[in-house]
Design a protein around this motif. Structure first.
Motif, mmCIF file in Angstrom:
data_model
loop_
_atom_site.group_PDB
_atom_site.id
_atom_site.type_symbol
_atom_site.label_atom_id
_atom_site.label_comp_id
_atom_site.label_asym_id
_atom_site.label_seq_id
_atom_site.Cartn_x
_atom_site.Cartn_y
_atom_site.Cartn_z
ATOM 1 N N LEU A 262 0.685 -1.253 0.258
ATOM 2 C CA LEU A 262 -0.122 -0.482 0.086
ATOM 3 C C LEU A 262 1.047 1.012 0.081
ATOM 4 C CD1 LEU A 262 -2.491 -1.082 2.451
ATOM 5 C CD2 LEU A 262 -3.419 -0.836 -0.324
ATOM 6 N N SER A 263 0.290 2.529 -0.160
ATOM 7 C CA SER A 263 0.707 3.654 0.025
ATOM 8 C C SER A 263 0.808 4.133 1.653
ATOM 9 C CB SER A 263 0.344 4.666 -0.874
ATOM 10 O OG SER A 263 0.129 4.746 -2.227
ATOM 11 N N ALA A 264 -0.235 3.716 2.128
ATOM 12 C CA ALA A 264 0.018 3.898 3.019
ATOM 13 C C ALA A 264 -0.958 2.372 4.853
ATOM 14 C CB ALA A 264 -0.479 5.424 3.717
ATOM 15 N N PRO A 265 -0.184 1.825 5.146
ATOM 16 C CA PRO A 265 -0.427 1.387 5.930
ATOM 17 C C PRO A 265 -1.586 1.269 6.679
ATOM 18 C CG PRO A 265 1.543 1.840 7.717
ATOM 19 C CD PRO A 265 1.327 2.509 5.731
ATOM 20 N N GLU A 266 -2.876 0.696 6.183
ATOM 21 C CA GLU A 266 -4.154 0.348 7.556
ATOM 22 C C GLU A 266 -4.369 -0.694 8.476
ATOM 23 O OE1 GLU A 266 -6.541 -0.166 3.635
ATOM 24 O OE2 GLU A 266 -5.196 1.661 3.091
ATOM 25 N N SER A 267 -5.316 -0.284 9.095
ATOM 26 C CA SER A 267 -5.118 -1.137 10.150
ATOM 27 C C SER A 267 -6.534 -1.792 10.261
ATOM 28 C CB SER A 267 -5.597 -0.163 11.948
ATOM 29 O OG SER A 267 -6.652 0.971 11.648
ATOM 30 N N SER A 268 -7.181 -2.201 9.314
ATOM 31 C CA SER A 268 -8.643 -2.978 8.996
ATOM 32 C C SER A 268 -8.955 -3.441 7.001
ATOM 33 C CB SER A 268 -9.747 -3.051 9.061
ATOM 34 O OG SER A 268 -10.285 -1.278 8.711
ATOM 35 N N THR A 269 -9.496 -4.231 6.964
ATOM 36 C CA THR A 269 -9.066 -4.793 6.148
ATOM 37 C C THR A 269 -10.558 -5.683 5.538
ATOM 38 O OG1 THR A 269 -8.655 -5.333 3.517
ATOM 39 C CG2 THR A 269 -7.913 -6.809 6.013
ATOM 40 N N VAL A 270 -10.913 -5.638 4.692
ATOM 41 C CA VAL A 270 -12.656 -5.970 3.436
ATOM 42 C C VAL A 270 -11.681 -7.406 2.907
ATOM 43 C CG1 VAL A 270 -14.249 -6.371 3.463
ATOM 44 C CG2 VAL A 270 -13.989 -5.344 5.585
ATOM 45 N N LEU A 271 -11.893 -8.156 3.306
ATOM 46 C CA LEU A 271 -11.755 -9.400 1.903
ATOM 47 C C LEU A 271 -12.883 -9.811 1.172
ATOM 48 C CD1 LEU A 271 -9.014 -11.221 3.286
ATOM 49 C CD2 LEU A 271 -7.905 -9.960 1.834
ATOM 50 N N TRP A 325 8.350 -0.346 6.284
ATOM 51 C CA TRP A 325 8.105 -0.314 4.656
ATOM 52 C C TRP A 325 8.277 0.344 4.155
ATOM 53 C CZ3 TRP A 325 7.719 -5.794 4.424
ATOM 54 C CH2 TRP A 325 7.197 -7.043 4.701
ATOM 55 N N PRO A 326 8.701 0.082 2.853
ATOM 56 C CA PRO A 326 8.813 1.401 1.852
ATOM 57 C C PRO A 326 8.178 1.573 1.160
ATOM 58 C CG PRO A 326 9.109 -0.602 0.622
ATOM 59 C CD PRO A 326 8.871 -1.046 2.022
ATOM 60 N N PHE A 327 6.470 3.001 2.153
ATOM 61 C CA PHE A 327 5.185 2.472 2.000
ATOM 62 C C PHE A 327 5.855 3.816 0.957
ATOM 63 C CE2 PHE A 327 4.426 0.676 5.972
ATOM 64 C CZ PHE A 327 3.549 -0.223 5.226
ATOM 65 N N SER A 328 4.983 4.564 -0.137
ATOM 66 C CA SER A 328 5.770 5.546 -1.078
ATOM 67 C C SER A 328 4.418 6.600 -0.350
ATOM 68 C CB SER A 328 5.087 5.353 -2.077
ATOM 69 O OG SER A 328 3.278 5.301 -1.878
ATOM 70 N N GLY A 329 3.363 6.772 0.180
ATOM 71 C CA GLY A 329 2.792 7.791 0.495
ATOM 72 C C GLY A 329 2.342 8.685 -0.167
ATOM 73 N N ALA A 330 2.475 7.835 -1.299
ATOM 74 C CA ALA A 330 2.227 9.354 -2.856
ATOM 75 C C ALA A 330 0.689 9.137 -2.841
ATOM 76 C CB ALA A 330 2.393 8.326 -4.232
ATOM 77 N N ALA A 394 -4.634 -3.908 -13.911
ATOM 78 C CA ALA A 394 -4.851 -3.309 -12.888
ATOM 79 C C ALA A 394 -5.314 -1.740 -12.789
ATOM 80 C CB ALA A 394 -3.591 -3.702 -11.370
ATOM 81 N N PHE A 395 -6.319 -1.346 -12.354
ATOM 82 C CA PHE A 395 -6.786 -0.149 -11.991
ATOM 83 C C PHE A 395 -6.641 0.745 -10.491
ATOM 84 C CE2 PHE A 395 -10.110 -2.984 -10.467
ATOM 85 C CZ PHE A 395 -10.244 -2.427 -9.358
ATOM 86 N N GLU A 396 -6.977 2.107 -11.003
ATOM 87 C CA GLU A 396 -6.579 3.114 -9.489
ATOM 88 C C GLU A 396 -8.079 3.082 -9.220
ATOM 89 O OE1 GLU A 396 -3.180 6.377 -10.087
ATOM 90 O OE2 GLU A 396 -4.664 6.973 -7.920
ATOM 91 N N VAL A 397 -7.821 3.958 -7.485
ATOM 92 C CA VAL A 397 -8.735 3.776 -7.686
ATOM 93 C C VAL A 397 -9.666 5.817 -7.125
ATOM 94 C CG1 VAL A 397 -10.823 3.923 -5.999
ATOM 95 C CG2 VAL A 397 -9.716 1.880 -6.016
ATOM 96 N N LEU A 398 -9.832 6.515 -8.377
ATOM 97 C CA LEU A 398 -9.964 7.537 -8.331
ATOM 98 C C LEU A 398 -10.481 8.530 -7.292
ATOM 99 C CD1 LEU A 398 -10.234 8.771 -11.766
ATOM 100 C CD2 LEU A 398 -8.075 8.959 -10.437
ATOM 101 N N GLY A 402 -17.339 9.919 -4.815
ATOM 102 C CA GLY A 402 -16.974 11.668 -4.836
ATOM 103 C C GLY A 402 -15.402 11.737 -3.562
ATOM 104 N N VAL A 403 -15.580 10.819 -2.375
ATOM 105 C CA VAL A 403 -14.329 11.184 -2.380
ATOM 106 C C VAL A 403 -13.260 10.240 -2.567
ATOM 107 C CG1 VAL A 403 -13.360 10.373 0.355
ATOM 108 C CG2 VAL A 403 -15.638 11.114 -0.200
ATOM 109 N N ALA A 404 -11.877 10.836 -2.882
ATOM 110 C CA ALA A 404 -10.425 10.355 -3.499
ATOM 111 C C ALA A 404 -10.236 9.657 -2.031
ATOM 112 C CB ALA A 404 -9.546 11.606 -3.774
ATOM 113 N N PRO A 405 -9.280 8.295 -1.826
ATOM 114 C CA PRO A 405 -8.506 7.911 -1.502
ATOM 115 C C PRO A 405 -7.058 9.068 -0.700
ATOM 116 C CG PRO A 405 -7.772 6.686 -3.212
ATOM 117 C CD PRO A 405 -8.966 7.772 -3.334
ATOM 118 N N ASP A 406 -6.915 7.956 0.332
ATOM 119 C CA ASP A 406 -6.128 9.489 1.139
ATOM 120 C C ASP A 406 -4.381 9.370 0.239
ATOM 121 O OD1 ASP A 406 -7.856 10.406 3.223
ATOM 122 O OD2 ASP A 406 -6.711 8.422 4.393
ATOM 123 N N THR A 407 -4.077 8.339 0.246
ATOM 124 C CA THR A 407 -3.193 7.720 -0.579
ATOM 125 C C THR A 407 -3.688 7.391 -2.758
ATOM 126 O OG1 THR A 407 -2.745 6.030 0.286
ATOM 127 C CG2 THR A 407 -1.399 8.233 1.316
#
Ligand code: C2O
Ligand code: CU
Ligand code: CU
Length: 455
Positions: A262-271, A325-330, A394-398, A402-407
């Motif tokens: 990920l660009s930044a770590p997260e604390s939950s996930t839904v698979l 981890w080398p999270f880019s923060g992009a 693969a695709f990027e989530v814009l 209407g809310v862009a992801p943080d990273t």
């Protein structure tokens, strides 16, 4: 939402007033299968990663594997499954390679029926995708050699793409790990493949699939225990291979999803079905039980916590510090504002599911130019979640509603909630007639598939 679930469950899921006998409260100290205090404790199976495939090619940058797909009888907990397997194991062998390696897989189809292998999440050349618009499968008794260069790092998976819901449900799935040698080292890795017991209990001829399996197989085992050494950092690579069940985890350190770090770590996930995620797991000395937050294609539900597996570390060491981890923060790519392609999800459990009012195979492929950047807007106006999956790119989530992801967030499978609108950016750099579909496989089978043709 419960009537919806009942609409196509093979068994009525328990309600709040009718809890499953195995889980009468949310106390996770007791093994879930021995909730009845009169029952003597059952020895729990040991949780280990699925066996890895043997590399038949000595070259360091090549992984060559033989996979035989054949009928195989296996145990889903206490249920005997007259199913299938790759090389006689469920989950199938884990394929482990590094970025830049050439993967070659010789598929020998001994199933007695057509099959194929699809490389879920890997941007393969179209002829290697194992699926597509009017593509022929590998016939019974035939073989096929898949070969391509692995250009993405991450946790991917492979499964048939003909008679998909049936063949995957019966045991044909495995994990493909593509390592990035630049990643920080860890003490060990654990591959976890989740599949719902309720599904495999449904029986080969039963077209219904329970979307909320309350009992999960973890690497083919019911209620196993993982016993890692304490004091270690473990990279846990997870796959939800279930046809229709969701696994939601909280209070975890998520470092990667479908397409690697990920660009930044997260604390939950839904698979959602088809999704992958990776956790950084620091083992301390305390034992615990891992449970999932109840979740289904109706979203979060009021069912009791879902038991997955136990953790019983050995030794008395404390948990190590977090890895850097080398999270880019992009930041995410700015939404260009235009919409090149629109998909609307409609339908119902009773009447079937559709994309733009079309039902596979009566679909009209959308054509986009090779090299173009396609903004795909998907609106889900149906009464269920649908994990959208695109082949080939693969695709990027814009944005989501209407809310862009943080990273910056790149995926190949994205759960789309009820009444949600997502905007995705697809860089159409891979020529082919790429399937896209809901990865709830009974929905896909029902016709919820279409084609993005890149020419
Ligand atoms: Cu996991 Cu079209 O597939
Ligand atoms: Cu795929
Ligand atoms: Cu769906």
């Amino acid at each position: 939402m419960i009537p919806l679930i009942l609409g196509f469950a093979c068994k009525a899921p328990p309600t709040e007033t009718d809890p499953p006998a195995s889980d009468t409260d949310t106390d996770t100290d007791a093994p879930p299968t021995t909730g009845d205090t009169g029952t003597p404790p059952v020895a729990r199976p040991s949780l280990v990663s699925p066996a890895e495939a043997t590399d038949l090619d000595p070259a360091p940058d090549a992984l060559r594997v033989a996979l035989v797909a054949a009928p195989h009888t296996w145990m889903a907990g206490d249920q005997t499954v007259g199913g299938f397997a790759y090389n006689g194991q469920v989950p199938g062998p884990t394929l482990r390679a590094r970025v830049g390696d050439t993967l070659t897989v010789e598929l020998d189809n001994q199933l007695g029926m057509d099959t194929s292998i699809h490389w879920h999440g890997v941007d393969v050349p179209f002829a290697m995708d194992g699926a597509g618009w009017q593509v022929s499968p590998v016939a019974a008794g035939e073989s096929f050699v898949y070969t391509f260069v692995l250009e993405q790092a991450g946790t991917f998976w492979y499964h048939p793409h003909f008679d998909t819901a049936h063949q995957v449900d019966r045991g044909l799935y495995g994990v493909l790990v593509v390592e990035d040698p630049a990643d920080p080292p860890v003490d060990s890795e654990l591959v976890l493949v989740f599949d719902g017991v309720a599904e495999v209990e449904a029986g080969e001829d039963d077209p219904t699939v329970d979307p909320t399996p309350l009992r999960w197989l973890v690497n083919g085992l019911l209620d196993p225990v993982w016993s890692p050494p304490s004091g270690q950092t473990v990279r846990v690579r997870m796959l939800n291979a279930s046809n229709a069940g969701y696994i939601a985890l909280e209070d975890v350190r998520v470092i990667a999803t479908d397409q690697g770090l990920l660009s930044a770590p997260e604390s939950s996930t839904v698979l959602a079905p088809g999704d992958r995620a990776e956790l950084e797991w620091s083992t301390g000395s305390a034992a615990s039980e891992v449970t999932a937050v109840p979740w289904s294609l109706a979203g979060p539900s009021a069912f009791p916590a879902v038991p997955l597996f136990g953790v019983a570390p050995t030794g008395g060491l404390a948990a190590p510090a977090e890895v850097s981890w080398p999270f880019s923060g992009a930041p995410p790519t700015a939404d260009p504002g235009r919409t090149d392609l629109r998909y609307t999800f409609t339908g119902s459990a009773e009447n079937g599911w559709e994309i733009n009012g079309q039902t596979w195979p009566s679909i009209e492929p959308d054509v986009v130019a090779l090299g173009s950047e396609v903004v795909l807007e998907i609106r889900n106006v149906s009464p269920a979640h649908h994990p959208f999956h695109l082949h080939g790119m693969a695709f990027e989530v814009l944005s989501v509603d209407g809310v862009a992801p943080d990273t910056r967030r790149v995926e190949d499978t994205l759960d789309i909630g009820v009444q949600e609108t997502v905007r995705l950016l697809v860089v159409a750099d891979n020529p082919g007639d790429w399937m896209s579909h809901c990865h709830i496989l009974p929905h896909a089978e029902d016709g919820m598939m279409t084609v993005l043709s890149v020419q």
